[in-house]
Scaffold this active site. Structure first.
Site, PDB file in Angstrom:
ATOM      1  N   ARG A 102       0.857  -1.201   0.000  1.00 24.87           N
ATOM      2  CA  ARG A 102       0.000   0.000   0.000  1.00 24.87           C
ATOM      3  C   ARG A 102       0.884   1.238   0.000  1.00 24.87           C
ATOM      4  O   ARG A 102       1.661   1.443   0.951  1.00 24.87           O
ATOM      5  CB  ARG A 102      -0.887  -0.010   1.239  1.00 24.87           C
ATOM      6  N   HIS A 150       1.789  -2.013   5.649  1.00 24.87           N
ATOM      7  CA  HIS A 150       1.594  -2.381   4.241  1.00 24.87           C
ATOM      8  C   HIS A 150       2.573  -1.648   3.325  1.00 24.87           C
ATOM      9  O   HIS A 150       2.964  -2.179   2.278  1.00 24.87           O
ATOM     10  CB  HIS A 150       0.163  -2.037   3.808  1.00 24.87           C
ATOM     11  N   ASP A 185      -3.557  -8.241   3.458  1.00 23.31           N
ATOM     12  CA  ASP A 185      -4.865  -8.545   4.029  1.00 23.31           C
ATOM     13  C   ASP A 185      -5.460  -9.664   3.192  1.00 23.31           C
ATOM     14  O   ASP A 185      -5.540  -9.539   1.958  1.00 23.31           O
ATOM     15  CB  ASP A 185      -5.773  -7.316   3.982  1.00 23.31           C
ATOM     16  N   GLU A 196      -7.032  -7.558  13.812  1.00 24.78           N
ATOM     17  CA  GLU A 196      -7.612  -7.753  12.477  1.00 24.78           C
ATOM     18  C   GLU A 196      -7.343  -9.179  12.007  1.00 24.78           C
ATOM     19  O   GLU A 196      -6.192  -9.534  11.713  1.00 24.78           O
ATOM     20  CB  GLU A 196      -7.008  -6.750  11.483  1.00 24.78           C
ATOM     21  N   HIS A 233      -5.149  -9.534   8.687  1.00 19.79           N
ATOM     22  CA  HIS A 233      -3.897  -8.786   8.528  1.00 19.79           C
ATOM     23  C   HIS A 233      -2.692  -9.626   8.960  1.00 19.79           C
ATOM     24  O   HIS A 233      -2.586 -10.014  10.119  1.00 19.79           O
ATOM     25  CB  HIS A 233      -4.003  -7.514   9.380  1.00 19.79           C
TER      26      HIS A 233
END
Length: 269
Positions: free
Chosen positions: A106, A151, A158, A240, A243
């Site tokens: 990301r 990320h 994810d 999460e 993740h």
């Protein structure tokens, strides 16, 4: 006099053209996007069988729009992370499952987009699905949004599990009625994944991987993903279930900003 004026005009035209080209090349250099280091790869080149549903390339995410920096719906990772994910996929395929990634590398510009969205308290378009029980003013304090993301270092993804044969997830229709991400699977937005108890990017404590309220098949599904990945060096973020980060990270302290696109990988690949 006319011939001289024509010659002068010709020289001026040439100079203007040269200045335009120079300015354009300077602007191009200034606007050139960074590229990935040579050990970043497109996941499909390492394992084409892993499904990819890159949510931030679509409007079906908590921002409600395509996120900055996602120019193509592709998963990019450091090679060690991608190769470890391939091993996990081989394991799951033998059990009748496949991995599906929602997000991988990301860029920092995407994280910046998340921050701008979180600071805009008037935009609650997606609240009904992604954070029904959380006041938007608390997204930073509660840890759902941060100014940096693992990320961006390239070894975090994810992901979820899909039972084979996989049926396609229907397209999201912007503006459709929203259902809480923690609603029963048959009620929330359809996803071809196994039931993990909540949808992806659910800003709720029920998304905590080992939340004791999540039991039965949902807990077994989370445990299958967790045990498969942890056996290969992945570390889960406890808040999460989707993740995971591959350790050791090749770039533990570097936050990259090259766009998510094949072009970012073109040099040296």
């Amino acid at each position: 006099m006319t011939r001289l004026s024509g010659a002068v005009r010709g020289v001026v035209a040439v100079l203007v053209a040269l200045l335009t080209v120079t300015a354009a090349s300077t602007t191009a250099r200034a606007n050139a996007d960074p590229v990935a280091p040579a050990d970043f790869v497109a996941l499909r080149t390492v394992d084409p069988t892993i499904l990819q549903e890159m949510r931030y390339f679509t409007p079906h995410n908590f921002v409600g729009a395509r996120v900055d920096g996602y120019r193509q719906p592709i998963c990019i990772l450091t090679r060690p992370a991608a190769e470890a994910l391939h091993k996990a996929q081989t394991n799951l395929l033998s059990q009748g499952y496949t991995l599906k990634v929602y997000d991988c590398y990301r860029p920092q510009r995407a994280v910046n987009h998340f921050v701008r969205w979180a600071e805009d308290l008037n935009d609650e378009t997606t609240k009904g699905e992604f954070y029904p029980n959380v006041d938007k003013s608390r997204l930073f304090e509660d840890g759902y949004i941060a100014e940096k993301s693992g990320h961006s270092r390239g070894s975090t993804m994810d992901l979820t599990i899909v039972r084979l044969p996989a049926t396609p997830t229907r397209p999201y229709v912007p503006g459709e009625p929203l259902v809480p991400c923690y609603a029963p699977q048959q009620q929330r937005f359809p996803d071809n994944s196994v039931d993990m108890g909540t949808g992806f990017d659910c800003f709720d404590t029920l998304a905590h991987t080992m939340d004791p309220r999540v039991q039965g098949r949902q807990r077994a599904n989370r445990t299958l993903l967790k045990s498969t990945l942890e056996a290969l060096g992945f570390v889960n973020l406890a808040e999460e279930w989707w993740h995971y980060t591959f350790k050791p990270e090749p770039y533990p302290d570097t936050y990259f900003d090259f766009p998510v696109s094949a072009r970012s990988l073109a040099q040296g690949h």
